[in-house]
Write a protein that holds these residues in place. Structure first.
Motif, PDB file in Angstrom:
ATOM      1  N   ALA A   2      64.015  37.039  27.921  1.00 16.78           N
ATOM      2  CA  ALA A   2      64.216  35.611  27.722  1.00 16.78           C
ATOM      3  C   ALA A   2      63.101  34.810  28.389  1.00 16.78           C
ATOM      4  CB  ALA A   2      65.572  35.204  28.307  1.00 16.78           C
ATOM      5  N   ARG A   3      63.025  33.558  28.005  1.00 18.75           N
ATOM      6  CA  ARG A   3      62.100  32.618  28.639  1.00 18.75           C
ATOM      7  C   ARG A   3      62.923  31.496  29.260  1.00 18.75           C
ATOM      8  NH1 ARG A   3      56.805  33.413  27.125  1.00 18.75           N
ATOM      9  NH2 ARG A   3      56.511  34.897  25.416  1.00 18.75           N
ATOM     10  N   PHE A   4      62.420  30.981  30.391  1.00 17.75           N
ATOM     11  CA  PHE A   4      63.188  30.015  31.163  1.00 17.75           C
ATOM     12  C   PHE A   4      62.361  28.772  31.430  1.00 17.75           C
ATOM     13  CE2 PHE A   4      66.493  33.048  32.080  1.00 17.75           C
ATOM     14  CZ  PHE A   4      65.828  34.274  32.102  1.00 17.75           C
ATOM     15  N   GLY A   5      63.070  27.671  31.586  1.00 22.15           N
ATOM     16  CA  GLY A   5      62.433  26.414  31.927  1.00 22.15           C
ATOM     17  C   GLY A   5      63.184  25.688  33.017  1.00 22.15           C
ATOM     18  N   VAL A   6      62.479  25.284  34.064  1.00 18.73           N
ATOM     19  CA  VAL A   6      63.081  24.464  35.134  1.00 18.73           C
ATOM     20  C   VAL A   6      62.363  23.136  35.285  1.00 18.73           C
ATOM     21  CG1 VAL A   6      63.946  26.445  36.429  1.00 18.73           C
ATOM     22  CG2 VAL A   6      61.636  25.592  36.891  1.00 18.73           C
ATOM     23  N   LEU A   7      61.198  22.997  34.631  1.00 17.90           N
ATOM     24  CA  LEU A   7      60.434  21.756  34.742  1.00 17.90           C
ATOM     25  C   LEU A   7      60.949  20.768  33.701  1.00 17.90           C
ATOM     26  CD1 LEU A   7      56.869  23.264  35.273  1.00 17.90           C
ATOM     27  CD2 LEU A   7      58.587  22.631  36.971  1.00 17.90           C
ATOM     28  N   VAL A  12      67.107  28.034  28.657  1.00 17.98           N
ATOM     29  CA  VAL A  12      67.063  29.487  28.498  1.00 17.98           C
ATOM     30  C   VAL A  12      66.868  29.770  27.021  1.00 17.98           C
ATOM     31  CG1 VAL A  12      68.224  31.682  28.841  1.00 17.98           C
ATOM     32  CG2 VAL A  12      68.629  29.798  30.443  1.00 17.98           C
ATOM     33  N   GLU A  13      65.749  30.412  26.682  1.00 17.63           N
ATOM     34  CA  GLU A  13      65.469  30.792  25.298  1.00 17.63           C
ATOM     35  C   GLU A  13      65.603  32.305  25.200  1.00 17.63           C
ATOM     36  OE1 GLU A  13      61.490  30.108  24.003  1.00 17.63           O
ATOM     37  OE2 GLU A  13      62.070  29.799  21.911  1.00 17.63           O
ATOM     38  N   SER A  14      66.713  32.770  24.639  1.00 22.24           N
ATOM     39  CA  SER A  14      66.976  34.212  24.606  1.00 22.24           C
ATOM     40  C   SER A  14      66.100  34.923  23.591  1.00 22.24           C
ATOM     41  CB  SER A  14      68.449  34.467  24.283  1.00 22.24           C
ATOM     42  OG  SER A  14      68.768  33.937  22.999  1.00 22.24           O
ATOM     43  N   ALA A  15      65.721  34.226  22.534  1.00 25.19           N
ATOM     44  CA  ALA A  15      64.796  34.736  21.519  1.00 25.19           C
ATOM     45  C   ALA A  15      64.036  33.525  20.998  1.00 25.19           C
ATOM     46  CB  ALA A  15      65.561  35.434  20.391  1.00 25.19           C
ATOM     47  N   PRO A  16      62.859  33.754  20.402  1.00 21.39           N
ATOM     48  CA  PRO A  16      62.082  32.597  19.945  1.00 21.39           C
ATOM     49  C   PRO A  16      62.918  31.649  19.085  1.00 21.39           C
ATOM     50  CG  PRO A  16      60.780  34.601  19.766  1.00 21.39           C
ATOM     51  CD  PRO A  16      62.163  35.018  20.157  1.00 21.39           C
ATOM     52  N   GLY A  17      63.061  30.421  19.562  1.00 23.26           N
ATOM     53  CA  GLY A  17      63.804  29.405  18.836  1.00 23.26           C
ATOM     54  C   GLY A  17      65.296  29.428  19.041  1.00 23.26           C
ATOM     55  N   ARG A  18      65.807  30.390  19.830  1.00 20.94           N
ATOM     56  CA  ARG A  18      67.256  30.485  20.057  1.00 20.94           C
ATOM     57  C   ARG A  18      67.549  30.093  21.503  1.00 20.94           C
ATOM     58  NH1 ARG A  18      70.730  35.931  20.527  1.00 20.94           N
ATOM     59  NH2 ARG A  18      72.747  35.007  20.997  1.00 20.94           N
ATOM     60  N   TRP A  19      68.158  28.943  21.692  1.00 20.47           N
ATOM     61  CA  TRP A  19      68.402  28.405  23.031  1.00 20.47           C
ATOM     62  C   TRP A  19      69.859  28.630  23.428  1.00 20.47           C
ATOM     63  CZ3 TRP A  19      64.277  26.720  25.717  1.00 20.47           C
ATOM     64  CH2 TRP A  19      63.115  26.465  24.976  1.00 20.47           C
ATOM     65  N   ASP A  73      75.461  39.130  31.222  1.00 20.28           N
ATOM     66  CA  ASP A  73      76.078  39.280  29.901  1.00 20.28           C
ATOM     67  C   ASP A  73      75.526  38.270  28.911  1.00 20.28           C
ATOM     68  OD1 ASP A  73      79.377  40.105  31.250  1.00 20.28           O
ATOM     69  OD2 ASP A  73      77.611  41.357  30.846  1.00 20.28           O
ATOM     70  N   ARG A  74      75.321  37.047  29.378  1.00 23.66           N
ATOM     71  CA  ARG A  74      74.861  35.972  28.472  1.00 23.66           C
ATOM     72  C   ARG A  74      73.379  36.071  28.145  1.00 23.66           C
ATOM     73  NH1 ARG A  74      77.153  31.276  27.633  1.00 23.66           N
ATOM     74  NH2 ARG A  74      75.787  31.424  25.812  1.00 23.66           N
ATOM     75  N   ILE A  75      72.585  36.559  29.111  1.00 23.48           N
ATOM     76  CA  ILE A  75      71.124  36.539  28.943  1.00 23.48           C
ATOM     77  C   ILE A  75      70.633  37.984  28.855  1.00 23.48           C
ATOM     78  CG2 ILE A  75      68.934  35.773  29.919  1.00 23.48           C
ATOM     79  CD1 ILE A  75      70.520  33.695  31.532  1.00 23.48           C
ATOM     80  N   ASP A  76      70.205  38.388  27.673  1.00 23.40           N
ATOM     81  CA  ASP A  76      69.742  39.756  27.465  1.00 23.40           C
ATOM     82  C   ASP A  76      68.522  40.040  28.332  1.00 23.40           C
ATOM     83  OD1 ASP A  76      70.439  39.637  23.891  1.00 23.40           O
ATOM     84  OD2 ASP A  76      71.718  40.159  25.612  1.00 23.40           O
ATOM     85  N   GLY A  77      68.561  41.177  29.036  1.00 19.19           N
ATOM     86  CA  GLY A  77      67.399  41.606  29.805  1.00 19.19           C
ATOM     87  C   GLY A  77      67.193  40.883  31.112  1.00 19.19           C
ATOM     88  N   LEU A  78      68.184  40.113  31.557  1.00 19.32           N
ATOM     89  CA  LEU A  78      68.050  39.411  32.833  1.00 19.32           C
ATOM     90  C   LEU A  78      67.931  40.434  33.963  1.00 19.32           C
ATOM     91  CD1 LEU A  78      68.124  36.543  34.137  1.00 19.32           C
ATOM     92  CD2 LEU A  78      70.526  36.990  34.608  1.00 19.32           C
TER      93      LEU A  78
END
Length: 975
Positions: A2-7, A12-19, A73-78
């Motif tokens: 996943a990709r994360f944003g705090v700024l 949380v983007e679990s897959a490209p375009g899926r938030w 469970d919610r975030i794959d690969g965390l």
């Protein structure tokens, strides 16, 4: 992963375009704390305090594990690890916007030039979507969030510094005003805004920024502005560019020659020498080489004084200057305490005694003006602990193991500082004329020292008068003489040491009035034995070798004052005519391989014969864009030395490259040069028409239209229908920018009649003007027909650039006729095609239209991305009208994001420039967006005034303006 944003809001983007949406407050808090400390262990106590700030439950440990399990469970690969030190979240550098931000900042700090640094800083700042963790309040993180916000602001200020250094002050004022509005007590952006406004010619506004800052500081904190802001304020009052001053050098006392008090610059060279000479195995040897008058000896003395503490046993200074090595050794031995009778007769024996005296000592030996590597070897100490610093006009290539440091001219800032120190305050008062002196001296320290000394000993000699004398190349070397200092004499010492073949080569290269020469040109110029002669000139520091350039060709450069000395000698027979003929033929062939985007006809001429071998030409022009980049400065210089007709022909080829890359300043300077030298009105009017085109591109519509009309009249009299047609088509486009659609349509019709000799590309230019004019007049159906015909004709050519350009017009008229799907498809194809070409101006235009179409269809993210890319392209190309319109759209999107206060100063700046350009439609649309911004901050009175201004400028017939209005208003709607 996943990709994360705090700024901004936690993302949380679990897959490209899926938030993902994390609904539990404590799950979001736990993830936020781990992300802000990504890669570091966070103690369980910190997590507990963040999750339960008042009183944790008794089961907090099991609750914490439950929340972590739910996150996994919610975030794959965390990946959250657990150890004695706590919990650690592992993310890759590109998976968290905070890490991307810091990585880009680090790259900006490492960048070697301000332009590159700015791009990295901008990429870093683009990661911020709003306040850190917006919408999530975690008291335990308040300090971290405040620190991050301060970090962002500091990076923004570093970015502004880089862009000010790169000369990009025009677009910064709006951003800086917005930052000051949010942080009225922050002094650094205030100083930056003052600098930007001053450079933009707004001295009064710059001083007003200082007045407001001082009033705020005094009223709220009871303190005066800091030293930096006061320095900038003082510089603005004096009318100077507020650049920081270098610190003055120190005045150490030692047995070396005195370190001059007005030594200036050379910080990088001194640091390099300190690193080389400060230790290591053996005896380090550094060689300073460079052209005559570069200040090698002065630099060596300064470096030796700085290294004095590291060599407590002594610092020896040995002026060689052609002396017998035996006599030099005798003097050294006597200085080291060897009595006269004990000095051996044999040179080798003297050298052995010298090494013996230095054994196990820490001594720095400075060998000044060495000419022979063997002499240097004789004077090298034999044991570690000593070091040797050598200056030489030669490179001393035969000296094995030496660290070579070439010494070139001073930078512009260093040269200005040296002149200030030598000549006093009047240099600062007459800065522009002082810069003329610096340019004439080309940064050479000896020349600057002579010029400064002449001003110092003759107070009545005006800076402008000396500048005028030095700008005369015939007398420049005569003027650069004072007391026992003379540039000519310094160069003569090096020239006299050359062999006959090298002297001939020196004079031939010196007569070429170019910045530098490619290797093929030097070889062609000199002829037989060129390699050997060039090597001797490079070794003597009379010619500087560089390269290879982007074409794979080595480059040779001669300092301007050295070139003048070379040109004084007797004329030599060489290959100069062949070099000129080859250059013209190469420029012609390179231009033919690039897309011609200049909306002016090519100058007709006879085919050029190419004297160079086919294989060499093929290699040089394998990438024609690279060839023009390598030779641009030479071609610009050559234009100033040719007669006006030849210069126009060469410039016509060069303009293909310059226009393609938006290098309008060079184009303007070159066409002004041609115009000043033109005696034939046929040449002059072509130059004037191209200068009108450059005004048009910069948004100076009124001046451009007037110039186009004058050129059209003269071209009609001359019977030049071809150039007349192009000028008329350009005039039609210019009139559209001024809001004169009916006149534009009439002018375009006249241009169509004149286009009888050229192909479909020119017809497309006229059709684009006709369509734009018809849309402004509300005749949408007719415009749609024109665009369909233009697209059909473009597709027949098979040329991607022409098809992409025609698709742009087709997409726009489709939008206006309600065919939104067709519009979206066409503009997407246009952008895709143009990305594969070098036509960046057309790409910027299509991207802007993609932004408008996307906004109108509700695709807000796509719209802002397209507008931002179009703005950046337009900024690089110096196409100000397009840059402003994209900036306006981006500011409109800020309003929709709740940042109306940020948008207002940017929109006001756009408004001022659109007014100055005379564009009624653009001005009215800007007032419309400004009204929405005022409404967003509750300024109803100002909003009403803006609405009235917009209504006053609106044209009910203008379908294009209506479509742009729809897109802009869509962007201002709340997200």
């Amino acid at each position: 992963m996943a990709r994360f944003g705090v700024l901004g809001p936690l993302a949380v983007e679990s897959a490209p375009g899926r938030w993902l949406t994390l609904r539990g407050e404590r799950q979001r808090t736990l993830l936020a704390v781990l992300l802000l400390n990504a890669g570091q262990y966070v103690h369980a106590d910190v997590l507990v305090e963040a999750l339960w700030p008042e009183r944790p439950p008794k089961s907090y440990a099991s609750n914490l594990h439950t929340y972590l399990s739910r996150l996994r469970d919610r975030i794959d690969g965390l990946r959250v690890g657990h150890g004695p030190l706590g919990y650690r979240l592992h993310v890759e550098p590109d998976e968290l916007d905070l890490l991307v931000f810091r990585s880009a900042v680090a790259e900006g700090q490492r960048a070697g030039d301000p332009g590159t640094a700015s791009r990295h800083y901008r990429r870093a700042l683009a990661q911020w979507r709003g306040p850190v963790l917006a919408g999530l309040h975690v008291p335990r993180l308040d300090a971290d969030i405040a620190r991050l916000e301060s970090e962002r602001l500091a990076v923004f200020e570093d970015c502004v510094d880089a862009e000010l250094t790169a000369g990009r002050h025009g677009e910064l004022t709006g951003e800086l005003q917005a930052v000051l509005t949010e942080h009225p007590l922050r002094e650094r952006p205030a100083a930056q805004l003052m600098t930007a406004l001053h450079r933009a010619g707004r001295q009064g506004d710059s001083l007003e920024v200082y007045r407001r800052l001082r009033a705020t500081l005094v009223e709220e904190l009871g303190v005066e502005p800091g030293a930096e802001v006061r320095r900038v304020h003082a510089a603005v009052l004096r009318g100077e560019d507020p650049v920081p001053r270098l610190p003055p050098p120190s005045w150490p006392v030692c047995q070396l020659p005195p370190d001059i008090g007005d030594f200036t610059g050379r910080a990088a060279e001194l640091a390099e020498l300190a690193a080389v000479l400060s230790g290591g195995d053996g005896v380090p040897v550094a060689v300073l080489s460079g052209e005559p008058g570069a200040g090698k000896s002065t630099l060596a003395v300064r470096a030796a004084h700085r290294l004095r503490a590291q060599y407590p046993d002594g610092q020896l200074y040995v002026p060689l200057g052609g002396r017998e090595i035996g006599a030099v050794l005798a003097d050294l031995l006597r200085a080291l305490g060897v009595p006269g009778p004990a000095v051996p007769d044999d040179v080798r024996a003297r050298a052995a005694v010298f090494r013996g005296r230095l054994a196990d000592r820490r001594v720095l030996v400075v060998l000044d003006d060495a000419a022979d590597p063997e002499h240097v070897r004789t004077l090298l100490p034999g044991t570690p602990g000593c070091a040797v610093l050598v200056t030489s006009r030669q490179r001393l290539s035969g000296l094995a193991g030496a660290h070579r440091l070439p010494v070139g001219p001073l930078s512009g800032a260093e040269a200005a500082e040296l002149l200030d120190r030598l000549a006093g305050p009047r240099v600062a008062r007459e800065r522009a004329d002082a810069q003329r002196i610096i340019d004439a001296c080309a940064g050479l320290p000896l020349a600057l020292r002579i010029a400064g000394s002449r001003l110092a000993i003759r107070p009545h000699l005006r800076v402008a008068e000396l500048a005028g004398r030095l700008e005369d190349e015939v007398r420049r070397l005569d003027e650069l003489t004072v007391s026992d200092l003379a540039v000519r004499g310094s160069i003569a010492l090096s020239y006299d040491g050359l062999r006959p073949a090298a002297r001939r080569a020196f004079r031939l290269v010196g007569r070429c009035r170019v910045a530098d020469l490619p290797a093929w040109a030097v070889t062609t110029l000199i002829g037989a034995d060129a390699d050997e002669a060039v090597e001797e000139l490079v070794e003597a520091s009379l010619l500087e070798a560089h390269g290879p350039d982007a074409t794979g060709e080595g480059r040779y450069r001669m300092h301007n004052l050295v070139r003048l000395y070379a040109a004084e000698g007797a004329a030599e027979e060489g290959g100069a005519p062949t070099v000129l003929a080859a250059t013209l033929a190469l420029a012609d062939a390179a231009a033919a391989r690039l897309p011609r985007t200049v909306p002016m006809p090519a100058v007709a001429h006879e085919p050029f014969a190419q004297p160079l071998p086919e294989a060499l030409v093929a290699r040089l022009l394998e990438r024609p864009d690279d060839w023009f980049a390598a030779e641009r400065a030479n071609l610009m210089s050559l234009i100033g030395s040719l007669d006006a007709r030849e210069a126009l022909l060469l410039l016509d080829k060069l303009s293909v490259y310059l226009y393609l890359h938006g290098q309008y300043a060079d184009l303007r300077a070159a066409y002004e040069t041609v115009l000043a030298r033109a005696e034939d009105r046929r040449v002059a009017v072509v130059a004037e028409a191209n200068l009108a085109l450059l005004r048009h591109a910069r948004g100076q519509y009124e001046e451009a239209a007037a110039a186009y009309r004058e050129c059209a009249k003269e071209l009609e009299v001359q019977g030049d229908r071809r150039t007349h047609a192009w000028v008329s088509a350009n005039l039609a486009h210019c009139l559209i920018g001024l809001g004169r659609a009916e006149e534009a349509l009439h002018t375009a019709a006249g241009a169509r009649e004149l286009f009888t000799v050229d192909g479909e590309r020119e017809a497309l230019l006229v059709r684009a003007a006709e369509s734009a004019a018809l849309l402004r007049l509300g005749r949408v159906t007719e415009a749609r027909t024109v665009d369909r015909l233009a697209l059909a004709a473009a597709r027949e050519t098979g040329d991607a650039r022409q098809i992409g350009t025609a698709l742009h017009g087709y997409a726009w008229s489709a939008l206006l006729t309600g065919e939104e799907e067709q519009a979206a498809t066409a503009i997407a194809e246009s952008v895709a095609l143009l990305r594969g070409t070098m036509a960046r101006s057309e790409l910027a235009k299509s991207l802007r239209t993609l932004g408008a179409i996307s906004a109108a269809r509700g695709a807000r993210g796509d719209a802002t991305a397209a507008f931002e890319e179009a703005r950046d392209l337009a900024r690089e190309l110096d196409e100000r009208p397009r840059e402003l319109s994209c900036t306006r759209a981006i500011a409109a999107s800020w309003i929709g994001e709740g940042q109306a206060a940020r948008a207002i100063p940017v929109l006001r700046a756009c408004l001022d420039e659109f007014r100055e350009m005379g564009s009624r439609s653009a001005t009215g649309l800007t007032w419309l967006v400004l009204r929405r911004a005022y409404e967003g901050v509750g300024e109803e009175g100002l909003a009403s005034e803006a609405a009235a201004e917009a209504a006053n400028l609106a044209d009910a017939r203008d379908a294009s303006a209506a479509a742009v209005r729809r897109a802009l208003l869509a962007l201002t709607e709340p997200v």
